[in-house]
Design a protein around this motif. Structure first.
Motif, mmCIF file in Angstrom:
data_model
loop_
_atom_site.group_PDB
_atom_site.id
_atom_site.type_symbol
_atom_site.label_atom_id
_atom_site.label_comp_id
_atom_site.label_asym_id
_atom_site.label_seq_id
_atom_site.Cartn_x
_atom_site.Cartn_y
_atom_site.Cartn_z
ATOM 1 N N ASP A 269 -7.562 -3.455 -4.361
ATOM 2 C CA ASP A 269 -6.757 -2.468 -3.646
ATOM 3 C C ASP A 269 -5.609 -1.992 -4.524
ATOM 4 O O ASP A 269 -4.991 -2.771 -5.242
ATOM 5 N N ARG A 270 -5.312 -0.709 -4.443
ATOM 6 C CA ARG A 270 -4.230 -0.092 -5.207
ATOM 7 C C ARG A 270 -2.934 -0.266 -4.429
ATOM 8 O O ARG A 270 -2.815 0.163 -3.286
ATOM 9 N N ASP B 42 0.866 -1.178 0.000
ATOM 10 C CA ASP B 42 0.000 0.000 0.000
ATOM 11 C C ASP B 42 0.907 1.232 0.000
ATOM 12 O O ASP B 42 1.816 1.332 0.838
ATOM 13 N N PRO B 43 0.676 2.176 -0.914
ATOM 14 C CA PRO B 43 1.566 3.343 -0.996
ATOM 15 C C PRO B 43 1.581 4.190 0.280
ATOM 16 O O PRO B 43 2.528 4.940 0.518
ATOM 17 N N ASP B 44 0.566 4.068 1.117
ATOM 18 C CA ASP B 44 0.527 4.812 2.376
ATOM 19 C C ASP B 44 1.292 4.120 3.499
ATOM 20 O O ASP B 44 1.463 4.697 4.574
ATOM 21 N N ASN B 45 1.748 2.890 3.267
ATOM 22 C CA ASN B 45 2.486 2.135 4.292
ATOM 23 C C ASN B 45 3.972 2.491 4.177
ATOM 24 O O ASN B 45 4.779 1.734 3.650
ATOM 25 N N ILE B 46 4.303 3.666 4.678
ATOM 26 C CA ILE B 46 5.657 4.215 4.540
ATOM 27 C C ILE B 46 6.705 3.291 5.165
ATOM 28 O O ILE B 46 7.794 3.117 4.616
#
Length: 168
Positions: free
Chosen positions: A152-153, A125-129
């Protein structure tokens, strides 16, 4: 100070228990949120029923230096075209300690040693830094956005493993 983790493959009977959302007693100390969700165990059991090797289908527990289970990781299926996808998670209270990095490094070593894999994939997930930092630290390269089976993106990350050298 370097973190010390050990990977332990779940047994088939452990997968059955996890698929029922039960914690196998033999696992000992388990940090809250460390075990894989039931759907992961069910996926592994389905793959095993299809005759796929346990090595590629079972989840590995991540144990810390006190032998506590602090997370899980694994290959999501047997390799296809010398490519395999990985997944991983660390219990919330044990994050930001290098555990995921060490566990993934061990998984890359296992994939390399299998001589069946040249590329390892991680979809994040791109938000999972935090997870993005883990794969970046290990040398993965982002190749773009994909959508998983749930729609999911995710960002797909790849690492190409060094091919074994042939001795003459």
């Amino acid at each position: 100070m370097p973190v010390s983790v050990r990977l332990e493959a779940l047994r088939e009977e452990d997968l059955h228990a996890l698929a029922r959302a039960e914690t196998p007693e033999r696992l000992g100390k388990v940090a809250p949120g460390a075990l894989p969700p039931a759907f992961v165990a069910r996926r592994s059991l389905s793959q095993l029923a299809d005759g796929k090797p346990l090595f590629w289908c079972a989840t590995f527990l991540i144990r810390d230096s006190t032998d506590r289970v602090v997370g899980g990781c694994g290959f999501k299926d047997a390799p296809t075209d010398q490519r395999v996808e990985i997944g991983y998670a660390v219990a919330p209270d044990h994050r930001k300690r290098g555990i995921a990095t060490e566990a993934l490094s061990a998984m890359l070593d296992m994939a390399r040693a299998s001589h069946e894999v040249t590329t390892v994939i991680a979809r994040i997930d791109p938000d999972n830094i935090a997870s993005v930092r883990v794969v970046q630290k290990l040398g993965f390269t982002s190749v773009g956005l994909v959508h998983d089976e749930d729609g999911d993106r995710l960002v797909e990350w790849l690492i190409h493993l060094a091919s074994p050298t042939l001795e003459h």
